[in-house]
Design a protein around this motif. Structure first.
Motif, mmCIF file in Angstrom:
data_model
loop_
_atom_site.group_PDB
_atom_site.id
_atom_site.type_symbol
_atom_site.label_atom_id
_atom_site.label_comp_id
_atom_site.label_asym_id
_atom_site.label_seq_id
_atom_site.Cartn_x
_atom_site.Cartn_y
_atom_site.Cartn_z
ATOM 1 N N ALA A 114 0.831 -1.208 0.000
ATOM 2 C CA ALA A 114 0.000 0.000 0.000
ATOM 3 C C ALA A 114 0.867 1.260 0.000
ATOM 4 N N ALA A 115 1.895 1.248 0.809
ATOM 5 C CA ALA A 115 2.785 2.412 0.876
ATOM 6 C C ALA A 115 3.528 2.605 -0.443
ATOM 7 N N GLN A 118 1.400 4.176 -3.098
ATOM 8 C CA GLN A 118 1.278 5.632 -2.920
ATOM 9 C C GLN A 118 2.532 6.343 -3.416
ATOM 10 N N GLU A 121 2.444 6.315 -7.171
ATOM 11 C CA GLU A 121 1.407 7.225 -7.680
ATOM 12 C C GLU A 121 1.895 8.676 -7.674
ATOM 13 N N HIS A 122 2.707 9.027 -6.703
ATOM 14 C CA HIS A 122 3.188 10.405 -6.558
ATOM 15 C C HIS A 122 4.641 10.590 -7.013
ATOM 16 N N TRP A 165 8.043 13.696 1.650
ATOM 17 C CA TRP A 165 6.694 13.538 1.129
ATOM 18 C C TRP A 165 5.694 13.291 2.260
ATOM 19 N N GLN A 166 6.079 12.441 3.229
ATOM 20 C CA GLN A 166 5.207 12.197 4.376
ATOM 21 C C GLN A 166 4.933 13.471 5.160
ATOM 22 N N VAL A 169 2.361 15.590 3.199
ATOM 23 C CA VAL A 169 0.980 15.120 3.101
ATOM 24 C C VAL A 169 0.319 14.880 4.450
#
Length: 170
Positions: A114-115, A118, A121-122, A165-166, A169
């Motif tokens: 899942a991570a 993401q 995707e970015h 990034w974390q 967001v």
């Protein structure tokens, strides 16, 4: 692992990495395992499995090296399947070495999948590509130490990019 490849714990056999040709393993899996463990240790995690950003770097580095291997050497369907499974198999190896039970391994793989989706995707890890490409060239030229240095730069870049990034967001 391409960005579309799933880290499916149900499809991973413990011997997936053993099925790779030894030279392929030493070019695609071994170097990222070493540098990501080193990066995790330098970040204060004595074991790689405890550092999610370093584990994500491991996935990315193995995936990119697997893609470069396939582009450089070509691969049949069976080898391509093994190369696509290599990032997840490397994670399984790390998690099993940490003595996690099968359920925990599955949960960790799902979280990593899942991570990583993401991040893909970015385009969070894209900045590491030049380092990985340089490492691949160095591996092809027989310069393992130079390749490890380039991969360590890539891993540090990925970890820094993930943390930035974390922070952005969250």
């Amino acid at each position: 692992m391409s960005h579309s490849t799933s880290l499916d714990p149900e499809s991973l056999a413990e011997d997936n990495l053993d099925a790779l040709d030894p030279a392929t393993y030493h070019a695609v899996v071994g170097p990222p395992l070493k540098v990501c463990a080193d990066v995790a240790a330098k970040r204060g995690d004595p074991t790689l499995h405890a550092d999610m950003a370093a584990m994500l770097a491991l996935i990315d580095l193995v995936a990119r090296l697997a893609d470069l291997h396939a582009e450089t050497h070509g691969s049949g369907d069976e080898e391509r399947d093994l190369l696509n499974a290599a990032p997840a198999a490397a994670c399984v190896m790390v998690l099993q070495e940490a003595k996690l039970d099968a359920d925990a391994v599955g949960q960790c793989l799902a979280a990593l999948e899942a991570a990583y989706a993401q991040l893909a995707e970015h385009d969070v890890t894209e900045g590491a590509r030049p380092y990985v490409a340089m490492a691949w060239e160095l591996l092809q030229d027989g310069d393992r130490e130079g390749a490890l240095d380039s991969l360590e730069q890539a891993a540090r870049h990925i970890v820094t990019a993930i943390e930035a990034w974390q922070a952005k967001v969250h």
